[in-house]
Design a protein around this motif. Structure first.
Motif, short mmCIF file in Angstrom:
data_model
loop_
_atom_site.label_atom_id
_atom_site.label_comp_id
_atom_site.label_asym_id
_atom_site.label_seq_id
_atom_site.Cartn_x
_atom_site.Cartn_y
_atom_site.Cartn_z
N ARG A 120 0.92 -1.24 0.02
CA ARG A 120 0.11 0.02 0.00
C ARG A 120 0.91 1.34 0.13
NH1 ARG A 120 -4.17 1.71 4.78
NH2 ARG A 120 -4.87 3.78 3.75
N ALA A 121 2.02 1.22 0.82
CA ALA A 121 2.82 2.32 0.85
C ALA A 121 3.43 2.62 -0.47
CB ALA A 121 3.86 2.28 1.78
N GLU A 122 3.81 1.85 -1.34
CA GLU A 122 4.26 1.66 -2.82
C GLU A 122 3.18 2.56 -4.04
OE1 GLU A 122 6.00 -1.71 -4.30
OE2 GLU A 122 7.06 -1.88 -2.26
N LEU A 123 1.90 2.60 -3.39
CA LEU A 123 0.88 3.16 -4.34
C LEU A 123 0.92 4.47 -4.40
CD1 LEU A 123 -2.18 0.95 -3.36
CD2 LEU A 123 -0.83 0.71 -5.43
N PRO A 124 0.82 5.12 -5.69
CA PRO A 124 0.91 6.45 -5.52
C PRO A 124 -0.43 7.20 -4.65
CG PRO A 124 -0.16 5.59 -7.87
CD PRO A 124 0.29 4.64 -6.86
N GLU A 125 -0.03 8.40 -4.15
CA GLU A 125 -1.23 9.16 -3.47
C GLU A 125 -2.27 9.63 -4.19
OE1 GLU A 125 0.04 11.83 -0.57
OE2 GLU A 125 2.06 10.67 -0.06
N ALA A 126 -1.82 10.30 -5.63
CA ALA A 126 -2.87 10.50 -6.49
C ALA A 126 -3.14 9.43 -7.25
CB ALA A 126 -2.26 11.88 -7.05
N ARG A 127 -4.53 9.56 -7.74
CA ARG A 127 -5.04 8.43 -8.55
C ARG A 127 -4.64 8.71 -9.98
NH1 ARG A 127 -9.16 7.32 -11.73
NH2 ARG A 127 -10.25 9.31 -11.68
N SER A 131 -1.48 10.47 -12.33
CA SER A 131 0.06 11.06 -12.19
C SER A 131 -0.18 12.52 -12.91
CB SER A 131 0.86 10.13 -13.07
OG SER A 131 0.70 10.32 -14.46
#
Length: 177
Positions: free
Chosen positions: A15-22, A24
């Motif tokens: 989960r930490a590796e997922l980008p914060e914003a949907r 880019s």
């Protein structure tokens, strides 16, 4: 419990590796370019239901909208056709400066449906030529009067293919393959 704790740690790490914003920054740039292309084309096509500058592209559905609502029945039939032209060519336009999955081919069948104004059709052909510009293929089929078509195409770089009679006809039972 140790297995569960380990599985939980792995999920948290993923989960930490997922980008914060949907989306880019590149995605937002593509959508902004699509908006600009559609707006520019709508002006050239004579779109009149509302100012073209009020149109946006949804960051969720990637479809045209106004004030956060998808554009639907409030358009006249001819403006609906103009918006479809602009959206389809806009997607191709974006593909020329950005990496996309667009195949580089757009096909229009009878673009003058709904009796779109001749100036709108002339604008469509001019924009199609500009956007394709040797990198893509845009096919436009019409049963419009040939002299009108030639008038629309005057000064536009394109290839005009004229077919006599119907292009598609039933195959007779006697036809051999």
């Amino acid at each position: 419990m140790n297995e569960q704790a380990e599985a939980w740690r792995e999920m948290l790490a993923e989960r930490a590796e997922l980008p914060e914003a949907r989306l880019s920054g590149e995605d937002v740039g593509k959508l902004s370019k699509l908006e600009a292309s559609i707006r520019s084309q709508l002006i050239k096509y004579g779109f009149g239901t509302f100012p073209a500058k009020d149109l946006t592209v949804s960051r969720d559905s990637y479809r045209p909208e106004k004030e956060g609502f998808e554009i639907g029945f409030e358009l006249s039939a001819s403006d609906s056709v103009r918006l479809k032209w602009a959206y389809q060519l806009g997607l191709l336009d974006v593909s020329h400066g950005s990496e996309t999955n667009h195949p580089g081919l757009v096909v229009f069948d009878e673009p003058r449906q709904q009796e779109a104004a001749e100036a709108s059709v002339a604008g469509l052909l001019l924009e199609a030529s500009r956007i394709a510009s040797g990198r893509s293929q845009i096919l436009i089929a019409t049963s419009e009067d040939l002299s009108k078509v030639k008038g629309f195409l005057k000064g536009i770089e394109c290839q005009l293919l004229v077919f006599e009679g119907k292009m598609i006809a039933p195959i007779s039972d006697e036809a051999s393959f």
